[in-house]
Design a protein around this motif. Structure first.
Motif, PDB file in Angstrom:
ATOM      1  N   ASN A   1       0.816  -1.214   0.000  1.00  0.00           N
ATOM      2  CA  ASN A   1       0.000   0.000   0.000  1.00  0.00           C
ATOM      3  C   ASN A   1       0.855   1.271   0.000  1.00  0.00           C
ATOM      4  OD1 ASN A   1      -2.325   1.538   0.034  1.00  0.00           O
ATOM      5  ND2 ASN A   1      -2.582   1.421   2.238  1.00  0.00           N
ATOM      6  N   SER A   2       1.978   1.258  -0.715  1.00  0.00           N
ATOM      7  CA  SER A   2       2.887   2.399  -0.693  1.00  0.00           C
ATOM      8  C   SER A   2       3.337   2.783  -2.095  1.00  0.00           C
ATOM      9  CB  SER A   2       4.118   2.065   0.152  1.00  0.00           C
ATOM     10  OG  SER A   2       5.050   3.119   0.106  1.00  0.00           O
ATOM     11  N   ASP A   3       3.551   4.092  -2.275  1.00  0.00           N
ATOM     12  CA  ASP A   3       4.174   4.594  -3.496  1.00  0.00           C
ATOM     13  C   ASP A   3       5.480   5.315  -3.161  1.00  0.00           C
ATOM     14  OD1 ASP A   3       3.221   6.900  -2.295  1.00  0.00           O
ATOM     15  OD2 ASP A   3       2.099   7.604  -4.031  1.00  0.00           O
ATOM     16  N   VAL A   4       5.997   5.074  -1.943  1.00  0.00           N
ATOM     17  CA  VAL A   4       7.236   5.689  -1.477  1.00  0.00           C
ATOM     18  C   VAL A   4       8.423   4.810  -1.861  1.00  0.00           C
ATOM     19  CG1 VAL A   4       8.505   6.493   0.561  1.00  0.00           C
ATOM     20  CG2 VAL A   4       6.020   6.784   0.437  1.00  0.00           C
TER      21      VAL A   4
ATOM     22  N   ASP B   1     -10.182  -2.905  -7.417  1.00  0.00           N
ATOM     23  CA  ASP B   1      -9.645  -2.515  -8.723  1.00  0.00           C
ATOM     24  C   ASP B   1      -9.332  -1.022  -8.805  1.00  0.00           C
ATOM     25  OD1 ASP B   1      -9.853  -5.142  -9.553  1.00  0.00           O
ATOM     26  OD2 ASP B   1     -11.703  -4.827 -10.704  1.00  0.00           O
ATOM     27  N   ALA B   2     -10.272  -0.175  -8.367  1.00  0.00           N
ATOM     28  CA  ALA B   2     -10.060   1.273  -8.447  1.00  0.00           C
ATOM     29  C   ALA B   2      -8.895   1.711  -7.562  1.00  0.00           C
ATOM     30  CB  ALA B   2     -11.333   2.018  -8.059  1.00  0.00           C
ATOM     31  N   PHE B   3      -8.824   1.155  -6.362  1.00  0.00           N
ATOM     32  CA  PHE B   3      -7.730   1.484  -5.454  1.00  0.00           C
ATOM     33  C   PHE B   3      -6.390   1.083  -6.063  1.00  0.00           C
ATOM     34  CE2 PHE B   3      -4.663   0.311  -2.215  1.00  0.00           C
ATOM     35  CZ  PHE B   3      -4.622   1.464  -1.439  1.00  0.00           C
ATOM     36  N   ASN B   4      -6.309  -0.130  -6.602  1.00  0.00           N
ATOM     37  CA  ASN B   4      -5.057  -0.622  -7.181  1.00  0.00           C
ATOM     38  C   ASN B   4      -4.659   0.159  -8.421  1.00  0.00           C
ATOM     39  OD1 ASN B   4      -4.483  -2.483  -5.208  1.00  0.00           O
ATOM     40  ND2 ASN B   4      -5.521  -4.162  -6.246  1.00  0.00           N
ATOM     41  N   MET B   5      -5.628   0.579  -9.221  1.00  0.00           N
ATOM     42  CA  MET B   5      -5.305   1.391 -10.399  1.00  0.00           C
ATOM     43  C   MET B   5      -4.705   2.729  -9.959  1.00  0.00           C
ATOM     44  SD  MET B   5      -5.094   1.346 -13.625  1.00  0.00           S
ATOM     45  CE  MET B   5      -6.146   0.013 -14.127  1.00  0.00           C
ATOM     46  N   ASP B   6      -5.304   3.341  -8.940  1.00  0.00           N
ATOM     47  CA  ASP B   6      -4.784   4.605  -8.424  1.00  0.00           C
ATOM     48  C   ASP B   6      -3.386   4.424  -7.836  1.00  0.00           C
ATOM     49  OD1 ASP B   6      -5.042   7.452  -7.476  1.00  0.00           O
ATOM     50  OD2 ASP B   6      -4.885   6.434  -5.532  1.00  0.00           O
ATOM     51  N   LEU B   7      -3.196   3.382  -7.042  1.00  0.00           N
ATOM     52  CA  LEU B   7      -1.891   3.119  -6.429  1.00  0.00           C
ATOM     53  C   LEU B   7      -0.821   2.878  -7.489  1.00  0.00           C
ATOM     54  CD1 LEU B   7      -0.128   2.645  -3.939  1.00  0.00           C
ATOM     55  CD2 LEU B   7      -0.974   0.272  -3.897  1.00  0.00           C
ATOM     56  N   SER B   8      -1.132   2.097  -8.507  1.00  0.00           N
ATOM     57  CA  SER B   8      -0.141   1.826  -9.556  1.00  0.00           C
ATOM     58  C   SER B   8       0.206   3.096 -10.331  1.00  0.00           C
ATOM     59  CB  SER B   8      -0.617   0.717 -10.491  1.00  0.00           C
ATOM     60  OG  SER B   8      -1.748   1.115 -11.230  1.00  0.00           O
ATOM     61  N   THR B   9      -0.775   3.964 -10.533  1.00  0.00           N
ATOM     62  CA  THR B   9      -0.527   5.243 -11.211  1.00  0.00           C
ATOM     63  C   THR B   9       0.365   6.135 -10.359  1.00  0.00           C
ATOM     64  OG1 THR B   9      -2.634   5.084 -12.386  1.00  0.00           O
ATOM     65  CG2 THR B   9      -1.642   7.278 -12.207  1.00  0.00           C
ATOM     66  N   ARG B  10       0.114   6.176  -9.057  1.00  0.00           N
ATOM     67  CA  ARG B  10       0.968   6.970  -8.161  1.00  0.00           C
ATOM     68  C   ARG B  10       2.397   6.437  -8.172  1.00  0.00           C
ATOM     69  NH1 ARG B  10      -2.427   6.813  -2.801  1.00  0.00           N
ATOM     70  NH2 ARG B  10      -1.556   4.812  -3.136  1.00  0.00           N
ATOM     71  N   ARG B  11       2.555   5.121  -8.233  1.00  0.00           N
ATOM     72  CA  ARG B  11       3.905   4.538  -8.283  1.00  0.00           C
ATOM     73  C   ARG B  11       4.650   4.978  -9.535  1.00  0.00           C
ATOM     74  NH1 ARG B  11       2.283  -1.464  -5.871  1.00  0.00           N
ATOM     75  NH2 ARG B  11       2.401  -0.785  -3.705  1.00  0.00           N
ATOM     76  N   THR B  12       3.969   4.978 -10.672  1.00  0.00           N
ATOM     77  CA  THR B  12       4.645   5.405 -11.905  1.00  0.00           C
ATOM     78  C   THR B  12       4.999   6.883 -11.845  1.00  0.00           C
ATOM     79  OG1 THR B  12       2.591   5.870 -13.096  1.00  0.00           O
ATOM     80  CG2 THR B  12       3.526   3.664 -13.334  1.00  0.00           C
TER      81      THR B  12
ATOM     82  N   LYS C   1       6.547   8.290 -20.694  1.00  0.00           N
ATOM     83  CA  LYS C   1       5.086   8.246 -20.591  1.00  0.00           C
ATOM     84  C   LYS C   1       4.796   7.229 -19.493  1.00  0.00           C
ATOM     85  CE  LYS C   1       1.003   6.687 -23.048  1.00  0.00           C
ATOM     86  NZ  LYS C   1       0.538   5.952 -24.209  1.00  0.00           N
ATOM     87  N   SER C   2       3.942   7.581 -18.552  1.00  0.00           N
ATOM     88  CA  SER C   2       3.665   6.644 -17.469  1.00  0.00           C
ATOM     89  C   SER C   2       2.194   6.269 -17.443  1.00  0.00           C
ATOM     90  CB  SER C   2       4.094   7.234 -16.124  1.00  0.00           C
ATOM     91  OG  SER C   2       3.353   8.386 -15.822  1.00  0.00           O
ATOM     92  N   ARG C   3       1.944   5.063 -16.939  1.00  0.00           N
ATOM     93  CA  ARG C   3       0.562   4.600 -16.791  1.00  0.00           C
ATOM     94  C   ARG C   3       0.508   3.502 -15.741  1.00  0.00           C
ATOM     95  NH1 ARG C   3      -1.053   0.398 -21.409  1.00  0.00           N
ATOM     96  NH2 ARG C   3       0.930  -0.670 -21.621  1.00  0.00           N
ATOM     97  N   GLY C   4      -0.579   3.501 -15.020  1.00  0.00           N
ATOM     98  CA  GLY C   4      -0.812   2.466 -14.032  1.00  0.00           C
ATOM     99  C   GLY C   4      -1.622   1.341 -14.636  1.00  0.00           C
TER     100      GLY C   4
END
Length: 182
Positions: free
Chosen positions: A81-84, A122-133, A151-154
């Protein structure tokens, strides 16, 4: 027209396996050197101008130029649960930036793809993956990589690294080399 080439950094037996621990230690070490990343891309992609003729429909020709090769796993893993970024992850991104800023890769562009494990909706994971990129992209840009080359995408949890969708190794960022068509 852009030709996409996907390359993987998972090299077994014949080469080096590059591993980055998901927990930063007291001594941060990059997963690979800038020269190693340059050599992987240079050997895996034709970086010079090329000419080709494709006989067929646009769709048939596009399919011939888009090979289905896995993307480079940057070996940037995240805690639950981190994008750090950990210190080790930062060191790896610093080396990656040095590598892709090498003059031998100056025409290359990259897609940065973020992934998650299957915990969460799904929505939470899409947001988290986007923040990671975005985290990785921002650090790359701060290290001198032109924003126009990235170019980045989650992708959320849709492309797990392992058969176990809950495996922590699924929390990662991949980079895909995108080459202009000669």
């Amino acid at each position: 027209m852009v030709v996409k080439m996907r390359i993987t950094l998972k090299i077994l037996a014949l080469s080096t396996v590059l591993v980055l621990p998901s927990v930063g230690g007291s001594l941060a070490q990059p997963a690979y050197t800038a020269e190693e990343i340059v050599q992987l891309f240079v050997k895996s992609a034709n970086l010079g101008k090329s000419r080709a003729i494709c006989i067929g429909s646009d769709a048939e020709c596009a399919a011939k130029t888009s090979e289905s090769v896995d993307p480079v796993n940057m070996m940037i893993n995240f805690e639950y649960n981190s994008d750090v970024l950990t210190e080790s992850a930062k060191e790896t991104i610093i080396e990656f930036a040095k590598g892709i800023n090498d003059p031998r890769l100056e025409i290359a562009k990259f897609e940065v793809e973020g992934h998650t494990d299957a915990y969460g909706g799904d929505a939470f994971n899409m947001d988290l993956s986007t923040r990671r990129t975005r985290t990785v992209e921002q650090l790359l840009v701060s290290l001198g990589v032109e924003a126009s080359r990235i170019k980045s995408r989650g992708l959320g949890e849709e492309k797990p690294e392992t058969a176990d969708p809950f495996d922590p190794s699924n929390r990662r960022v991949n980079a895909r080399l995108v080459m202009p068509n000669g």
